[in-house]
Design an enzyme around this catalytic site. Structure first.
Site, PDB file in Angstrom:
ATOM      1  N   SER A 134      46.792  29.978  45.950  1.00 38.70           N
ATOM      2  CA  SER A 134      48.198  29.750  45.605  1.00 38.70           C
ATOM      3  C   SER A 134      48.533  28.328  45.178  1.00 38.70           C
ATOM      4  CB  SER A 134      49.104  30.170  46.769  1.00 38.70           C
ATOM      5  OG  SER A 134      49.229  31.573  46.797  1.00 38.70           O
ATOM      6  N   THR A 135      47.599  27.421  45.246  1.00 39.01           N
ATOM      7  CA  THR A 135      47.821  26.120  44.620  1.00 39.01           C
ATOM      8  C   THR A 135      48.046  26.315  43.122  1.00 39.01           C
ATOM      9  OG1 THR A 135      46.494  25.058  46.336  1.00 39.01           O
ATOM     10  CG2 THR A 135      46.833  23.800  44.340  1.00 39.01           C
TER      11      THR A 135
END
Length: 388
Positions: free
Chosen positions: A72-73
């Site tokens: 999710s970065t």
């Protein structure tokens, strides 16, 4: 070979020796396998370190250009695509999503705004019907089902982490406005011109330098992880429909797909560069990507609350801006409450602090069990601020 201590390579400005110390301690004390960390201050790279192993068998050393899935970065670069379009006057964040994506108005979503998508407030944290991993790889099917589905809660009232759906929701708006999905848009507008080593999805030609992800130990469920049956339906839909972990993310199918919430691949330098655009008031590498006002808008808080999906696991309230999480009183991105960033499942992180002019990228392959604020990330962030 497995008993040998990890060797750390790269450059570290003497002022930031505490970051090197923390990075090395991650290998000795916190179970690190392979990882890299990069820090920029005022656009200058002051830390660029890497070390350890690119695979679970410890047969491939982590190299300077090793790529890894950052989960999710990836959401930060995906949000950036939408903000570029808004900055150009092509996308109104206060307009209904259906103004750009007419089919989205189904099932009571006529008044869902673009800003609700960016802030995880659209009520679409997960699909209500079972959605397989193979179906997730099919963009048109996934976006069609999202357009047809009913929200889990009244849109705009609360945040609930859109672990996988975020990228398809924001990404389809980007596609409707620009004609390009986020992967191609990001390459054309940002990573290509800046020479940033980051892609959404992994081109087959880069498969030889990608690190193998290693499954986290048993612990709290993270985004995409198989969640315990005790979780309520909303959390199950968000975190386990479909269930995804390291084993799935190491496959050619996952790498070849475009999942703009979760399958960005890059180096720590690339993450620091991309989040450096936010830290630099929209400019990085001598190029202006966003106007200062547009860059500031990214961290416009949308309301502090106990997240409907992650709240029980985090144990405290959080606040999301227009695509990224604010550090706030929890200090997730350092002591400046207006710093912001995004963690990835298992530990990775991108951080931006415009006041300090700091950006950070941390990537790794031995996934931890934490929903956010992995101890390895926290140690590095603390070391950066101790060095300023």
């Amino acid at each position: 070979m497995t008993d040998l201590p990890a060797r750390v390579h790269g450059h570290c400005d003497p002022r930031f020796e505490a970051v090197r110390t923390a990075f090395e301690a991650n290998f000795r004390e916190r179970g690190e396998l392979g990882a890299a960390v990069a820090v920029t201050v005022g656009g200058e790279t002051v830390v660029d370190l890497w070390g350890g192993w690119a695979d679970g068998a410890r047969s491939r050393p982590w190299e300077r250009d090793t790529l890894v899935n950052v989960w999710s970065t990836t959401k930060g670069p995906t949000a950036l695509c939408a903000h570029i379009l808004a900055d150009r006057g092509l996308l109104d964040l206060d307009a209904p999503v259906a103004a750009y994506w007419p089919e989205f108005a189904a099932a009571g979503k006529e008044e869902v705004l673009v800003r609700h998508l960016l802030a995880h407030r659209a009520g679409l944290s997960g699909l209500r019907e079972p959605h397989t991993l193979q179906e997730l790889y099919y963009w048109e099917l996934t976006t069609r089902r999202l357009a047809a589905t009913e929200p889990w809660w009244a849109p705009g009232t609360r945040s609930g982490y859109h672990a996988l759906t975020y990228g398809f929701l924001v990404g389809e708006v980007v596609r409707r406005v620009s004609g390009l999905r986020p992967a191609a848009f990001l390459e054309r507008e940002v990573t290509g011109p800046l020479g940033v080593d980051f892609t959404i999805g992994l081109p087959e030609k880069e498969s030889g330098r990608v690190a193998e992800l290693v499954q986290p130990p048993a612990g709290p469920a993270g985004e995409g992880a198989a969640a315990p049956a005790a979780l309520p339906p909303l959390a199950l839909a968000a975190l386990a429909n479909p269930p995804i972990g390291a084993d799935q993310a190491n496959t050619p199918g996952w790498r070849a797909a475009e999942i703009p919430a979760a399958n960005g691949h890059g180096t720590a330098r690339a993450v620091a560069d991309l989040y450096g655009i936010f830290a630099g008031a929209g400019s990085y590498g001598g190029r202006r990507i966003l106007s200062p006002g547009a860059a500031e808008r990214v961290r416009e808080g949308q309301g502090r609350c106990l997240d409907l999906v992650l709240g029980a696991g985090l144990g405290h309230e959080t606040e999301i801006g227009l695509g990224l999480w604010l550090s706030g009183p929890n200090g997730s991105y350092g002591p400046n409450p207006r710093a912001f960033g995004h963690d990835g499942f298992g530990g990775s992180c991108g951080l931006a602090d415009p006041e300090a002019g700091v950006s950070l990228g941390y990537v790794m392959n031995r996934m931890g069990p934490h929903i956010a604020d992995d101890p390895r990330k926290t140690a590095l962030v603390d070391a950066v601020y101790a060095s300023l």
